[in-house]
Design an enzyme around this catalytic site. Structure first.
Site, mmCIF file in Angstrom:
data_model
loop_
_atom_site.group_PDB
_atom_site.id
_atom_site.type_symbol
_atom_site.label_atom_id
_atom_site.label_comp_id
_atom_site.label_asym_id
_atom_site.label_seq_id
_atom_site.Cartn_x
_atom_site.Cartn_y
_atom_site.Cartn_z
ATOM 1 C CG ASP A 62 -0.931 5.270 88.173
ATOM 2 O OD1 ASP A 62 -0.528 4.984 88.826
ATOM 3 O OD2 ASP A 62 -0.323 5.791 87.238
ATOM 4 N N GLY A 104 5.400 3.226 87.879
ATOM 5 C CA GLY A 104 6.214 2.896 87.398
ATOM 6 C C GLY A 104 6.681 3.940 86.132
ATOM 7 C CG ASP A 146 -5.203 6.276 82.052
ATOM 8 O OD1 ASP A 146 -4.742 5.491 80.611
ATOM 9 O OD2 ASP A 146 -4.793 8.050 82.443
ATOM 10 C CB CYS A 177 -23.405 20.240 76.641
ATOM 11 S SG CYS A 177 -22.111 19.474 78.182
ATOM 12 C CB CYS A 199 -21.796 18.756 81.083
ATOM 13 S SG CYS A 199 -21.438 20.688 80.970
ATOM 14 C CB CYS A 258 -23.323 23.338 79.143
ATOM 15 S SG CYS A 258 -21.848 23.099 78.473
ATOM 16 C CG HIS A 290 -17.965 21.074 78.834
ATOM 17 N ND1 HIS A 290 -19.223 21.041 78.357
ATOM 18 C CD2 HIS A 290 -17.517 21.191 77.670
ATOM 19 C CE1 HIS A 290 -19.266 20.749 76.569
ATOM 20 N NE2 HIS A 290 -17.970 20.636 76.173
HETATM 21 ZN ZN LIG Z 1 -21.292 20.823 78.922
#
Ligand SMILES: [Zn+2]
Length: 380
Positions: free
Chosen positions: A92, A95, A274, A312, A314, A317, A343
């Site tokens: 970024d 600013g 974002d 999930c 991830c 998990c 996660h």
């Molecule tokens: Zn997860």
């Protein structure tokens, strides 16, 4: 480089696109993962990001300028080498932080005078300085230096501010061209995104969108939202403004938001997002699931051997239970935060993948409806 951004498919105003950069391809819609000071808060490393399906990392110009310094990072080969991340990085412009964090600021035509929030040191940042810092960091995409007036600012103030932001954008473009042509610039193909401002005044925003669209930038952001206006006002601004931004360029909604905000943004033609929510909420034990947000501090998870979300994939998990993570959070073990942030980032990144698949198959509208319904229906 050949046409770097290509729309593959549309559904209403929603866009499914692909963007080629010197640091690889970005599939959009995309959620960029926020690593303010070149680190994802919650002890998540760039090695982890590969497992979390992260496409773009976002770092902060102001923070890296005041500590450790962009010149030091340039000496070390730029941000990619510094943090060991070879995929795209967006920085970024600084600013937003100058206007929200720094004390005793003074806005002049040339730029902004302010004091560092770290040590109080006097700093000046204008369009040229912001571009120089981002060039030193050598990010893939640099953001233009703008003023972000408050959503509740008076019309007269917003008019003057937006006019100045346009003049600043012209200076940013000129300086970026100069920097990209210098021999010792690390990323000579650094891209520049302009930022639309205008608080919640449709006509000011539309005029500004038309004006900056003529400047043939690499992408366009809608800034100054999620700073005090309602969700409805934000969606309204997107409906009014996005049609005036080039459809053949990426569109970025800065700092937004919840999973629902993102689905609504995609529907209105946004393809870059974002937000600090997944990492910030994760650090506080608030976890996103397909059936709404859960708070792991809750007593009812004490003996819960299920993962945060069944199915999930991830890294959290796959290996750990709610009961264990709750224990870590209560014991203030850093691992608890880390597992939760992982996660949440995975949840956001995977949702973007689902959005892209739905757009590919022409069923985004149905997907969005189902996803919103599911998230509003807790399982327990
Ligand atoms: Zn997860």
């Amino acid at each position: 480089m050949e046409r770097m951004y290509k729309v593959l498919k549309t559904e209403g105003r929603a866009k499914r696109a692909v963007m080629e950069t010197v640091h690889g391809t970005i599939q959009t819609p995309v959620f960029m993962n926020v690593g303010t000071v070149a680190a994802i808060k919650g002890a998540v490393s760039t090695v982890d990001l590969h497992d979390l399906k992260t496409q773009v990392e976002l770092s902060n110009t102001y923070h890296l300028h005041v500590r450790t310094g962009d010149k030091v990072i340039k000496q070390l080969g730029g941000l990619h080498k510094f943090m060991n991340w070879d995929k795209p990085i967006l920085t970024d412009s600084g600013g937003f932080q100058v206007f929200s964090l720094a004390g005793l600021r003074k806005i002049k035509e040339e730029g902004v005078y302010f004091h560092s929030h770290i040590d109080g040191a006097k700093i000046f940042m204008g369009p040229e300085e912001s571009m120089q810092i981002q060039s030193n960091l050598a990010s893939t995409i640099a953001m233009a230096f703008d003023e972000c007036p408050s959503a509740v600012a008076e019309r007269r103030y917003v008019e003057d501010s937006v006019a100045r932001t346009t003049r600043w954008l012209e200076r940013c473009k000129k300086e970026m061209n100069r920097l990209n042509g210098l021999e010792d610039t690390i990323n000579k193909q650094q891209l520049l995104f302009g930022i639309n401002q205008g608080a919640i005044f449709d006509d000011i925003r539309i005029e500004h969108a038309k004006r900056i669209s003529e400047m043939d930038l690499d992408g366009y952001a809608v800034g100054g939202l999620a700073v005090g206006e309602t969700h409805e006002q934000m969606y309204h601004v997107l409906e009014e403004v996005v049609p005036y931004l080039p459809q053949d360029k990426p569109t970025y909604l800065m700092g937004v938001g919840t999973p629902a905000n993102i689905l609504e943004g995609v529907e209105r033609g946004i393809d870059f997002f974002d937000c600090v929510y997944p990492s910030r909420n994760g650090r506080h034990g608030h976890l996103y699931t397909n059936h709404g947000k859960i708070n792991l501090f809750n007593e009812k998870y004490k003996l819960d051997t299920r993962p945060i979300e069944e199915g999930c994939q991830c890294p959290t998990c796959k290996h750990y239970s709610r009961a264990y993570i709750r224990h870590l959070l209560k014991a203030k073990e850093m691992l608890g935060m880390r597992l939760c942030v992982q996660h949440n980032l995975y949840f956001y990144n995977e949702m973007m993948e689902e959005i892209r698949e739905a757009l590919d198959e022409g069923r985004f509208k149905a997907y969005k409806k189902q996803k919103l319904e599911n998230m509003a229906t807790p399982l327990e």
